[in-house]
Structure formats: C-alpha cells, structure tokens
Scaffold this motif. Structure first.
Motif, mmCIF file in Angstrom:
data_model
loop_
_atom_site.group_PDB
_atom_site.id
_atom_site.type_symbol
_atom_site.label_atom_id
_atom_site.label_comp_id
_atom_site.label_asym_id
_atom_site.label_seq_id
_atom_site.Cartn_x
_atom_site.Cartn_y
_atom_site.Cartn_z
ATOM 1 N N LYS A 32 -43.040 16.916 -3.825
ATOM 2 C CA LYS A 32 -43.717 15.613 -3.866
ATOM 3 C C LYS A 32 -45.103 15.827 -4.576
ATOM 4 C CE LYS A 32 -42.446 12.955 -0.026
ATOM 5 N NZ LYS A 32 -43.114 12.073 1.341
ATOM 6 N N GLU A 33 -45.005 15.915 -6.078
ATOM 7 C CA GLU A 33 -46.153 16.378 -6.876
ATOM 8 C C GLU A 33 -47.325 15.589 -7.086
ATOM 9 O OE1 GLU A 33 -44.243 16.824 -10.897
ATOM 10 O OE2 GLU A 33 -42.755 18.523 -9.990
ATOM 11 N N ASN A 34 -47.074 14.310 -6.898
ATOM 12 C CA ASN A 34 -48.255 13.431 -6.621
ATOM 13 C C ASN A 34 -48.927 13.229 -5.258
ATOM 14 O OD1 ASN A 34 -47.933 13.129 -9.670
ATOM 15 N ND2 ASN A 34 -46.316 11.646 -9.193
ATOM 16 N N ALA A 35 -48.375 13.742 -4.468
ATOM 17 C CA ALA A 35 -48.815 13.516 -2.838
ATOM 18 C C ALA A 35 -50.340 13.771 -2.878
ATOM 19 C CB ALA A 35 -48.067 14.262 -2.042
ATOM 20 N N LEU A 36 -50.966 12.855 -2.029
ATOM 21 C CA LEU A 36 -52.404 13.220 -1.887
ATOM 22 C C LEU A 36 -52.732 14.395 -0.947
ATOM 23 C CD1 LEU A 36 -55.310 11.878 -1.589
ATOM 24 C CD2 LEU A 36 -54.670 10.859 0.818
ATOM 25 N N ARG A 37 -53.445 15.303 -1.606
ATOM 26 C CA ARG A 37 -53.793 16.423 -0.766
ATOM 27 C C ARG A 37 -54.683 16.460 0.572
ATOM 28 N NH1 ARG A 37 -54.421 21.267 -3.152
ATOM 29 N NH2 ARG A 37 -54.734 22.056 -1.008
ATOM 30 N N ILE A 38 -54.396 16.869 1.475
ATOM 31 C CA ILE A 38 -55.208 16.963 2.914
ATOM 32 C C ILE A 38 -55.666 18.089 3.040
ATOM 33 C CG2 ILE A 38 -55.124 16.690 5.359
ATOM 34 C CD1 ILE A 38 -54.376 13.872 3.692
ATOM 35 N N THR A 39 -57.139 18.529 3.016
ATOM 36 C CA THR A 39 -57.722 19.477 3.284
ATOM 37 C C THR A 39 -57.644 19.958 4.715
ATOM 38 O OG1 THR A 39 -59.970 18.537 3.767
ATOM 39 C CG2 THR A 39 -59.444 18.937 1.546
ATOM 40 N N ALA A 40 -57.988 21.361 4.819
ATOM 41 C CA ALA A 40 -57.807 21.732 6.449
ATOM 42 C C ALA A 40 -58.803 21.026 7.458
ATOM 43 C CB ALA A 40 -58.256 23.373 6.287
ATOM 44 N N ASP A 41 -59.814 20.780 6.783
ATOM 45 C CA ASP A 41 -60.827 19.992 7.714
ATOM 46 C C ASP A 41 -60.382 18.857 7.913
ATOM 47 O OD1 ASP A 41 -62.659 22.064 7.664
ATOM 48 O OD2 ASP A 41 -64.090 21.178 6.287
#
Length: 212
Positions: free
Chosen positions: A138-147
């Motif tokens: 899923k190359e365009n997926a929204l990134r979710i940070t560790a926090d």
C-alpha cells in the motif's frame, strides 16, 4: 472459533497470486507459527474467492488458526470463515455484527482515535492500525507514527494490531505502543524460506508484545 487476543500476535496477510502457490505458502507460514491468517485477494471473482477461502479455512483449522477474509463479509459468512477485516469503505461493522452474530471475528481498520472508538462501539473485536512503516503493498497509505499508534491503541479496550511494512529490522520500534500483535505480508510471504521467516517474526513479535 472463539476469539482470543493472542491470536493476533503474528497475523499474516496473503499477497495474492497463483492459487497453488498461495496454498503452499500459507501452509509454510502456518507451520512457522502464524497465529491468524487473512486471505486478501483484490483481483479475482467472488466465486474464486469463495473457493480459495474454503480450501484455506480447512488448512488453517488443521493448525488451530482462524481464517479472516479481507473486505468481503458476505463471502466470509457464506464460506464459514472465522471472520472478516474491513476498512472504512466496506460494509459497516455494526451491519456485519448483526448479520454474523457474536461468534464471528470482526477486525476494522482505524487510522484515528475516532475511528477506533467507533469500531469498538459497533462491535469490532480488534482494530488494525497503519501503515506504521512504508509498505510495498500500500504505497500511498497514510503513515501512522509510533506516538499516534500508541494514542489509537490506548483509546479503546479492544486489542490493536500494527500493520504496514513491518519486518525484523524495524519491529522493535513498536515497543511500548500498546499493540497486541503485528500484521505482515512481505516479511513472511516475500521471504525465500517462508517457514523460517514466520518463526523469526513470531519470536520478534513475542518480545515486542511482552514489552508493551
């Protein structure tokens, strides 16, 4: 199959492809210790999805592992799979729960605390949160940070699974994020030795989960 949170510890998701190879790959992953398997097929007919699901269900149950179908609740219910995982654009969790009953495992993608709480209120058994790292599937997926992962996981009582680009090189970055398990595609099914990769990921996941 009665849902238990430890079923989520190493959650493998198929990456599509030839059916005979898919079955062999799934068997290798299961023998390596995968605790939940999701059939994710985007480019086949519903009848073909049904056929593959029935075959994989029988394989999974020999290992005592639940089979989850991606997106398609109707197929999951009809073929007798153990559950379904849905995104925001799929059939609503509350509607699935009403149709399938309490013994059916429902996972829902949650990218915000609001989505996580809504999934819990509607009857989801777990949430999938990601992408936590860049993902080739899923190359365009929204990134979710560790926090952000920690915030989403901590706002609900149901367990959460981190997903997206997780591998042996980065899984330790998920320590302390409140997750119950990790969901992977390439880290297992992209390996030359799927069984060994699953074993290594299971050991690594256990250490990360213990550190939550």
């Amino acid at each position: 199959m009665i849902f238990k949170s430890d079923m989520l510890s190493l959650y493998a998701i198929t990456g599509g492809g030839d059916e005979s190879r898919l079955y062999d790959m799934a068997q290798a992953a299961l023998s390596g210790g995968v605790t939940m398997l999701q059939l994710r097929e985007k480019n086949i007919s519903e009848s073909e999805l049904m056929r593959r699901a029935i075959r994989l269900k029988e394989l999974c149950h020999r290992y005592g592992v639940p089979l989850i179908i991606n997106d398609n609740a109707a197929v999951a219910i009809e073929c007798g799979a153990d559950g379904v995982h849905v995104g925001a654009e799929d059939m609503p969790v509350a509607q699935i729960r009403k149709a399938a009953g309490d013994g059916f495992i429902i996972g829902a993608t949650a990218k915000t605390p609001e989505q996580a709480r809504a999934a819990q209120d509607d009857g989801a058994d777990y949430i999938g949160v990601g992408a936590v790292f860049p993902s080739p599937t899923k190359e365009n997926a929204l990134r979710i940070t560790a926090d952000r992962l920690k915030e989403i996981s901590g706002c609900v009582k149901i367990p959460s699974v981190a997903i997206g680009g997780i591998c042996l090189d980065n899984i330790n970055e998920l320590r302390g994020c409140g997750i119950t398990g990790v969901a992977v595609v390439s880290a297992i099914f992209g390996a030359d030795d799927i069984k060994s990769a699953a074993k290594a990921m299971k050991e690594a996941a256990a250490e990360v989960i213990k550190a939550q």
